[in-house]
Design a protein around this motif. Structure first.
Motif, PDB file in Angstrom:
ATOM      1  N   ASP A  96       0.825  -1.204   0.000  1.00 44.80           N
ATOM      2  CA  ASP A  96       0.000   0.000   0.000  1.00 44.80           C
ATOM      3  C   ASP A  96       0.862   1.259   0.000  1.00 44.80           C
ATOM      4  OD1 ASP A  96      -2.274  -1.527  -0.004  1.00 44.80           O
ATOM      5  OD2 ASP A  96      -2.656  -1.367   2.156  1.00 44.80           O
ATOM      6  N   VAL A  97       1.944   1.235   0.771  1.00 45.55           N
ATOM      7  CA  VAL A  97       2.832   2.399   0.824  1.00 45.55           C
ATOM      8  C   VAL A  97       3.566   2.563  -0.501  1.00 45.55           C
ATOM      9  CG1 VAL A  97       4.846   3.409   1.959  1.00 45.55           C
ATOM     10  CG2 VAL A  97       3.083   2.267   3.322  1.00 45.55           C
ATOM     11  N   ARG A  98       3.997   1.455  -1.116  1.00 48.08           N
ATOM     12  CA  ARG A  98       4.702   1.545  -2.388  1.00 48.08           C
ATOM     13  C   ARG A  98       3.813   2.117  -3.488  1.00 48.08           C
ATOM     14  NH1 ARG A  98       9.103  -1.293  -3.898  1.00 48.08           N
ATOM     15  NH2 ARG A  98       8.758  -0.062  -5.795  1.00 48.08           N
ATOM     16  N   ASP A  99       2.512   1.862  -3.426  1.00 48.50           N
ATOM     17  CA  ASP A  99       1.611   2.438  -4.420  1.00 48.50           C
ATOM     18  C   ASP A  99       1.614   3.954  -4.347  1.00 48.50           C
ATOM     19  OD1 ASP A  99       0.922  -0.054  -5.307  1.00 48.50           O
ATOM     20  OD2 ASP A  99      -0.935  -0.187  -4.140  1.00 48.50           O
ATOM     21  N   THR A 100       1.764   4.481  -3.114  1.00 52.50           N
ATOM     22  CA  THR A 100       1.769   5.934  -2.930  1.00 52.50           C
ATOM     23  C   THR A 100       3.148   6.524  -3.152  1.00 52.50           C
ATOM     24  OG1 THR A 100       0.021   5.656  -1.279  1.00 52.50           O
ATOM     25  CG2 THR A 100       1.131   7.790  -1.328  1.00 52.50           C
ATOM     26  N   TYR A 101       4.200   5.777  -2.757  1.00 51.28           N
ATOM     27  CA  TYR A 101       5.581   6.269  -2.873  1.00 51.28           C
ATOM     28  C   TYR A 101       6.417   5.223  -3.636  1.00 51.28           C
ATOM     29  CZ  TYR A 101       4.069   9.459   0.809  1.00 51.28           C
ATOM     30  OH  TYR A 101       3.388  10.395   1.563  1.00 51.28           O
ATOM     31  N   PRO A 102       6.238   5.153  -4.937  1.00 49.40           N
ATOM     32  CA  PRO A 102       6.957   4.114  -5.718  1.00 49.40           C
ATOM     33  C   PRO A 102       8.465   4.312  -5.732  1.00 49.40           C
ATOM     34  CG  PRO A 102       5.830   5.667  -7.175  1.00 49.40           C
ATOM     35  CD  PRO A 102       5.362   5.974  -5.794  1.00 49.40           C
ATOM     36  N   GLU A 103       8.922   5.526  -5.463  1.00 52.73           N
ATOM     37  CA  GLU A 103      10.353   5.779  -5.497  1.00 52.73           C
ATOM     38  C   GLU A 103      11.071   5.252  -4.257  1.00 52.73           C
ATOM     39  OE1 GLU A 103       8.653   9.072  -3.044  1.00 52.73           O
ATOM     40  OE2 GLU A 103       8.061   7.899  -4.807  1.00 52.73           O
ATOM     41  N   ALA A 104      10.323   4.926  -3.211  1.00 53.34           N
ATOM     42  CA  ALA A 104      10.936   4.511  -1.943  1.00 53.34           C
ATOM     43  C   ALA A 104      11.273   3.023  -1.963  1.00 53.34           C
ATOM     44  CB  ALA A 104       9.999   4.812  -0.785  1.00 53.34           C
TER      45      ALA A 104
END
Length: 559
Positions: free
Chosen positions: A426-434
Motif C-alpha cells: 500500500d505504501v509503495r503504491d503511494t511512494y513508488p520511489e521509496a
C-alpha cells in the motif's frame, strides 16, 4: 457455711462482674470511637449487677440484703438501655442518641436508680421481701410489682433491639463481621433464659437468679467479638456514612428506585432538577423523568431543559443477592456533548475545505511551474507544491483517523507476514520511489488485533519515514517478530533518517498537547492513538536511524 453449689454461684457471679468491669476498662482505649463509651457503660452496669447479686448471697442482715438486691436491680435495668444506645451509635444511627430521644433511653435506668435507692421507703418494685435460704445462701423471695416487671422487661427489650440492630447491620456490611455476629447473637442467650425463668418464678428454686453467674459466658463472647477482632477499628458507621454521602452529598442528581420502578428517594440535586420534594414520593420513575427506566438505560442519556445528562445505573441488592431496585445518577454532559459536536463539525469543515482549496492551490502551482522558466519563480513554486502536498497528506491522515475513531475495535487473528506485506504494498503504491523492505524471518503466525487500526499505525510510520528522508531513494524496513518471554508480538519500522526531535516524542507522553512543530507531529499522534486503541505500547529509539516499536499481546487464541 456456704456449700459447694452455693460457693460456685457466688464465685461465678462475682467473677462475671469483675470480668465485665475488666472488659470495660480494656475497651477504654477505644473511647471516642462510635459506641465505645455506651458499651463500656453497659458492661459496667452489668458488672455492678453481678457483683451486687453475688455479694448479696453472702449477707444475712435484712437491711444489707435488701440494699444489695436494690443495687443488683439498678445494674440489671441499666444494662439494656446502655446496650441499645451503644448499638444505635455503633451502627451509624448516632442521631438517635444525640437528640431528644436521649432522655427516653435513659428514662428506665434513671427511674430504676431512683426507685432502687429509695426502696426502703416504698414497695413499688417489690414487696413481701423475706429470706428463703437455699444451698446455705442468703437467697430471698419477694413479689415483684407491676412497675418492677415494667422496668425489667423494658431493659430486656432494649437489649434485644440492640442485638437485632447489630445483627442486621453486620450481615448487611460484609463477611468481615460474620463471626462476630454469631458471637453477639449467642452471648445473651445463656443469661436471658434464666432471667425469664426467675421473673416467672418458675422451677424448683424461684429464689435463685442464675443469670449473674451465667453472665461470665456472655462476657466471654463479648470479649471475643469486641476485643480480639477489629470491630471498633472498622465499624459499620463508615459504610453507612458512605451510603448517606452517596445519596445526600453527591452534586449530581441521584434517584433511588425500588423494584417496581418507583422513585423512593432523591438527593438535593435531583429534588431541585425535578422540582419535587421527598414528601411527594414514592412516584413512578417514568412519570417523574418523562421516560421509563429501561429505555433510559438503553439510550444512555436524557435531555431536560436544554441540558443533556449521561445516565449511570447501579442495581441495589440484599445481602443474599436479591434485587431490590437501583440507583440512577445523572451526569451533566451538555458541555462535553457540545464540544464533541463542535469539534466534529470543525474537523469535517477544515478537512474538506483544506483538501479542496489546497488541491486548487497545487493545480495552479503546477500550471505556473510548467509555463515559466524563471529559476527564482520555479523555486518558489516548488516550495508551494511541497507545502501543498504536506497539507494534503495531513488531510488524508485525519480522514483515515476519523474513520478509525468512529469504528468499534474488532479483534481478530491476523497473519503477521501477509499483514506487513500488505502494508508495504500500500505504501509503495503511494511512494513508488521509496525502498520498503519486509524482514519477517522469525515472524509469528498470527497476532490478535484490529487490522484496520494497526495498519493505519504502521503505514503512518512508514510514510513519515519516507517523507522526512533526505535521500533520493528513501529506505525503510518493516520488521515483525515475537517475544516468547513477554508473550508479545513486536512490529518495528526502521529508517536511515536523522533522529526525530526529542520535543516531538516528549509531547506524546505529556499530560497536555504541545504545539506541533511540523507535519510529522500529527502523524506521531495518530500512531500513538491507534496503538493505544488496540491495546499496544509504542516506543522510539535511535540506532543509526529511527526505530519505532509497537508491542502487542501475543495471540493466545490462534485459529
Amino acid at each position: 457455711m456456704v456449700g459447694l453449689i452455693g460457693g460456685s454461684l457466688v464465685g461465678l457471679s462475682i467473677a462475671s462482674g469483675i470480668a465485665s468491669v475488666g472488659l470495660a476498662l480494656y475497651l477504654s482505649r477505644h473511647r471516642g470511637r462510635p459506641g465505645a463509651t455506651w458499651f463500656m457503660a453497659s458492661l459496667t452496669a452489668q458488672g455492678i449487677w453481678a457483683v451486687a447479686y453475688g455479694l448479696g448471697l453472702t449477707l444475712t442482715d435484712p437491711g444489707l440484703r435488701a440494699a444489695a438486691e436494690a443495687l443488683a436491680w439498678i445494674g440489671m435495668n441499666c444494662t439494656g438501655p446502655f446496650f441499645l444506645a451503644f448499638a444505635l451509635e455503633y451502627t451509624g444511627r448516632s442521631t438517635v442518641t444525640q437528640n431528644r430521644w436521649v432522655p427516653v433511653l435513659l428514662l428506665s435506668p434513671m427511674a430504676t436508680l431512683g426507685l432502687g435507692v429509695t426502696h426502703p421507703l416504698h414497695t413499688l418494685l417489690w414487696r413481701d421481701f423475706r429470706f428463703a435460704s437455699v444451698f446455705d445462701l442468703g437467697t430471698v423471695l419477694y413479689s415483684i410489682q407491676p412497675l418492677g416487671y415494667v422496668t425489667v422487661i423494658l431493659s430486656l427489650s432494649m437489649a434485644g433491639i440492640g442485638v437485632l440492630l447489630l445483627v442486621e447491620t453486620m450481615l448487611a456490611y460484609g463477611k468481615i463481621y460474620r463471626r462476630e455476629t454469631v458471637a453477639i447473637v449467642l452471648s445473651p442467650i445463656p443469661a436471658s433464659i434464666p432471667l425469664l425463668v426467675w421473673l416467672g418464678q418458675i422451677g424448683p428454686y424461684p429464689q435463685l437468679n442464675f443469670t449473674p453467674a451465667l453472665l461470665l459466658t456472655h462476657v466471654t463472647l463479648d470479649a471475643y467479638a469486641f476485643s480480639s477482632t477489629s470491630m471498633f477499628e472498622t465499624n459499620p458507621v463508615t459504610q453507612r456514612a458512605a451510603e448517606r454521602s452517596a445519596v445526600d452529598d453527591l452534586d449530581d442528581p441521584l434517584l433511588v428506585v425500588d423494584g417496581d420502578q418507583r422513585v423512593v428517594k432523591l438527593n438535593d440535586s435531583a429534588q431541585a432538577l425535578f422540582e419535587i420534594s421527598m414528601e411527594q414520593l414514592p412516584r413512578s420513575f417514568a412519570a417523574l423523568v418523562g421516560t421509563d427506566l429501561d429505555t433510559l438505560r438503553t439510550t444512555g442519556d436524557l435531555s431536560l431543559d436544554s441540558r443533556t445528562y449521561g445516565v449511570s445505573y447501579t442495581p441495589l441488592e440484599t445481602p443474599d443477592g436479591g434485587r431490590v431496585g437501583g440507583i440512577v445518577v445523572l451526569y451533566d454532559i451538555t458541555t462535553e456533548r457540545n464540544q464533541r459536536q463542535q469539534l466534529s463539525v470543525l474537523n469535517r469543515v477544515l478537512r474538506h475545505n483544506l483538501r479542496n482549496e489546497m488541491t486548487i492551490v497545487r493545480g495552479h502551482a503546477d500550471s505556473v511551474q510548467s509555463n515559466w522558466t524563471d529559476s527564482q519563480l520555479l523555486t518558489q513554486m516548488n516550495s508551494i507544491i511541497g507545502a501543498s502536498d504536506r497539507l494534503l497528506s495531513i488531510s488524508e491522515q485525519m480522514r483515515d483517523f476519523e474513520q478509525v475513531v468512529d469504528r468499534e475495535i474488532e479483534q481478530q487473528a491476523v497473519d503477521c507476514l501477509d499483514f506487513i506485506e500488505t502494508v508495504r504494498m500500500d505504501v509503495r503504491d503511494t511512494y513508488p520511489e521509496a525502498s520498503v523492505a519486509v524482514v519477517a524471518d522469525a515472524a509469528p503466525d498470527h497476532v490478535r488485533t484490529d487490522p484496520t487500526v494497526l495498519s493505519l499505525a504502521l503505514s503512518t510510520l512508514v510514510e513519515n519515514a519516507i517523507r522526512h528522508s533526505d535521500d533520493p531513494v528513501p529506505t525503510v524496513e518493516l520488521f515483525c517478530s515475537d517475544d516468547d518471554a513477554d508473550e508479545t508480538v513486536i512490529f518495528q519500522v526502521k529508517d536511515t533518517n536523522d533522529r526525530i526531535p526529542e520535543n516531538e516524542l516528549a509531547a506524546l507522553g505529556a499530560d497536555e498537547e504541545q504545539p506541533l512543530q511540523h507535519g510529522r507531529s500529527i502523524g506521531l499522534w495518530i500512531v500513538n492513538w491507534a496503538v493505544t486503541a488496540v491495546g499496544g505500547q509504542l516506543r522510539f529509539q535511535y540506532e543509526s536511524g529511527n526505530v519505532a516499536t509497537i508491542e502487542l499481546p501475543a495471540d493466545t487464541h490462534r485459529d
